[in-house]
Design a protein around this motif. Structure first.
Motif, mmCIF file in Angstrom:
data_model
loop_
_atom_site.group_PDB
_atom_site.id
_atom_site.type_symbol
_atom_site.label_atom_id
_atom_site.label_comp_id
_atom_site.label_asym_id
_atom_site.label_seq_id
_atom_site.Cartn_x
_atom_site.Cartn_y
_atom_site.Cartn_z
ATOM 1 N N MET A 1 37.547 45.905 48.104
ATOM 2 C CA MET A 1 37.405 45.526 46.693
ATOM 3 C C MET A 1 36.581 44.253 46.604
ATOM 4 O O MET A 1 36.814 43.288 47.319
ATOM 5 N N ASP A 2 35.568 44.253 45.731
ATOM 6 C CA ASP A 2 34.736 43.085 45.474
ATOM 7 C C ASP A 2 35.532 42.133 44.582
ATOM 8 O O ASP A 2 35.836 42.460 43.426
ATOM 9 N N VAL A 3 35.873 40.953 45.103
ATOM 10 C CA VAL A 3 36.743 40.029 44.382
ATOM 11 C C VAL A 3 36.125 39.600 43.057
ATOM 12 O O VAL A 3 36.791 39.606 42.009
ATOM 13 N N LEU A 4 34.854 39.229 43.065
ATOM 14 C CA LEU A 4 34.205 38.762 41.844
ATOM 15 C C LEU A 4 34.202 39.854 40.774
ATOM 16 O O LEU A 4 34.551 39.613 39.612
ATOM 17 N N SER A 5 33.839 41.064 41.151
ATOM 18 C CA SER A 5 33.820 42.170 40.189
ATOM 19 C C SER A 5 35.216 42.469 39.670
ATOM 20 O O SER A 5 35.410 42.755 38.483
ATOM 21 N N ASP A 6 36.212 42.411 40.561
ATOM 22 C CA ASP A 6 37.584 42.699 40.175
ATOM 23 C C ASP A 6 38.101 41.675 39.169
ATOM 24 O O ASP A 6 38.754 42.018 38.183
ATOM 25 N N VAL A 7 37.809 40.414 39.404
ATOM 26 C CA VAL A 7 38.241 39.349 38.494
ATOM 27 C C VAL A 7 37.612 39.531 37.115
ATOM 28 O O VAL A 7 38.286 39.434 36.082
ATOM 29 N N ALA A 198 35.214 29.294 48.983
ATOM 30 C CA ALA A 198 36.139 30.397 49.267
ATOM 31 C C ALA A 198 35.402 31.716 49.387
ATOM 32 O O ALA A 198 35.713 32.546 50.251
ATOM 33 N N LEU A 199 34.411 31.935 48.529
ATOM 34 C CA LEU A 199 33.674 33.192 48.542
ATOM 35 C C LEU A 199 32.755 33.318 49.746
ATOM 36 O O LEU A 199 32.205 34.386 50.001
ATOM 37 N N THR A 205 38.001 34.947 52.467
ATOM 38 C CA THR A 205 37.459 36.151 51.842
ATOM 39 C C THR A 205 38.176 37.401 52.322
ATOM 40 O O THR A 205 38.465 38.312 51.537
ATOM 41 N N ALA A 206 38.488 37.453 53.612
ATOM 42 C CA ALA A 206 39.202 38.614 54.152
ATOM 43 C C ALA A 206 40.563 38.770 53.488
ATOM 44 O O ALA A 206 40.989 39.880 53.142
ATOM 45 N N ALA A 207 41.260 37.651 53.290
ATOM 46 C CA ALA A 207 42.571 37.705 52.633
ATOM 47 C C ALA A 207 42.445 38.100 51.164
ATOM 48 O O ALA A 207 43.235 38.900 50.653
ATOM 49 N N HIS A 212 43.163 42.034 46.770
ATOM 50 C CA HIS A 212 42.551 42.717 45.638
ATOM 51 C C HIS A 212 42.476 44.221 45.871
ATOM 52 O O HIS A 212 42.520 44.999 44.915
ATOM 53 N N SER A 213 42.372 44.646 47.127
ATOM 54 C CA SER A 213 42.321 46.072 47.432
ATOM 55 C C SER A 213 43.675 46.737 47.243
ATOM 56 O O SER A 213 43.758 47.903 46.864
ATOM 57 N N ASP A 214 44.765 46.003 47.510
ATOM 58 C CA ASP A 214 46.112 46.585 47.416
ATOM 59 C C ASP A 214 47.101 45.527 46.950
ATOM 60 O O ASP A 214 47.929 45.036 47.719
#
Length: 319
Positions: A1-7, A198-199, A205-207, A212-214
């Protein structure tokens, strides 16, 4: 999951809006405080950005982009001393659309303006930590993807064709990602910190990607540290310093933000939402949600329904 897109997907509400407008000097337009975030692009000519608050005026030239993520009132004008015409927002928070200007004379300023509606309750620091004004000057060879999105959006707004509505909405979402990325992933040697760091930190980023994936998974700090190849203590310190909250506190925030989005966008039962967000009981889910948003999930859903059926949240309200 792309963190920025998810947020961004979690925070965005309603439909974004965009329009072109042409102005001939003297001119000035003032935008009030809002719940959303706005952007302006100078396509032709020049303009002055006035505000927000006590900020110094900023001169904008062709190709310059400004993004105002905090919703502060501001103005655009041909000169800092020009009289300002107030823009009254529509009931849904968008700016009123003006007729497309068509052919524009060389003595006119052509602007592309847009607005996004955001859920600011429990907002993510990726947006709250942005400065009041993100100014992206036009520079050859810089932000090529952002420029391409602007060019496509400008064409679709100016020339309506079958499918333009869907294309414009998609391009506005794309533009929002590029605008935030342009700030957070910029290179500032010696100054990178917080979410910008962080990004770009592999362990953090792995965490973030794992959560965000689950978000429903019962993550432990040890498991998240293992994703980044760090010890538990080292990972917890690094994550908290960069993200601004401990790993499991961030996980709770993510679950609640996900829950709010699902309450807005789906008709799933509260029991189903509880499971999707990592809670074994509807009671535990409701308690956590109320602690985050100040209202029970069912009440939140009813208020959201009322807002989208014609009402509007006031700035600072919890939906």
């Amino acid at each position: 999951m792309d963190v920025l897109s998810d947020v961004i997907a979690a925070m965005r509400t309603g439909r974004p809006h965009s329009s072109r407008t042409a102005r001939r000097a003297p001119w000035g337009i003032r935008f009030p405080d809002s719940d959303g975030a706005g952007f302006h692009v100078v396509l032709q000519g020049s303009a002055w950005l006035l505000g927000p608050k006590d900020a110094d005026p900023v001169r904008l030239g062709p190709g310059d982009v400004v993004f105002l993520a905090q919703g502060h009132g501001h103005a655009l004008a041909d000169h800092p001393d020009s009289l300002l015409e107030d823009v009254e927002p529509e009931p849904d928070g968008s700016w009123p659309e003006r007729p497309d200007p068509g052919p524009v004379g060389t003595d006119e300023t052509l602007l592309l303006c847009g607005v996004y509606q955001l859920n600011r309750a429990g907002a993510h620091p990726l947006l709250t930590e942005l400065p009041p004004v993100v100014h992206i000057p036009a520079r050859v060879g810089c932000h090529s993807r952002l420029r391409a999105a602007i060019d496509l959006l400008t064409t679709e707004v100016a020339e309506t064709h079958p499918g333009s509505h869907a294309i414009v909405s998609g391009l506005l979402d794309t533009l929002l990602v590029y605008l935030t990325r342009a700030w957070w992933l910029r290179e500032r040697p010696g100054e990178i910190g917080g979410w910008a760091a962080a990004l770009q930190d592999p362990a953090v980023t792995a965490a973030l990607h794992a959560m965000h994936s689950d978000p429903a998974k019962a993550w432990t700090v040890e498991e998240l540290a293992g994703r980044g190849g760090l010890s538990r203590a080292a990972f917890a310190r690094r994550f908290t310093t960069m993200v601004g909250r401990p790993p499991l506190v961030y996980l709770t925030w993510l679950r609640m933000t996900t829950a709010a989005r699902l309450l807005r966008e789906s008709d799933s039962t509260l029991r189903a939402l509880a499971v999707q967000c990592g809670y074994n009981s509807e009671f535990a889910f409701a308690k956590a949600f109320k602690r985050e948003y100040g209202v029970a999930p069912g009440q939140y859903r009813r208020r959201v329904g009322q807002a989208f059926s014609g009402g509007r949240f006031r700035r600072g309200d919890t939906p």
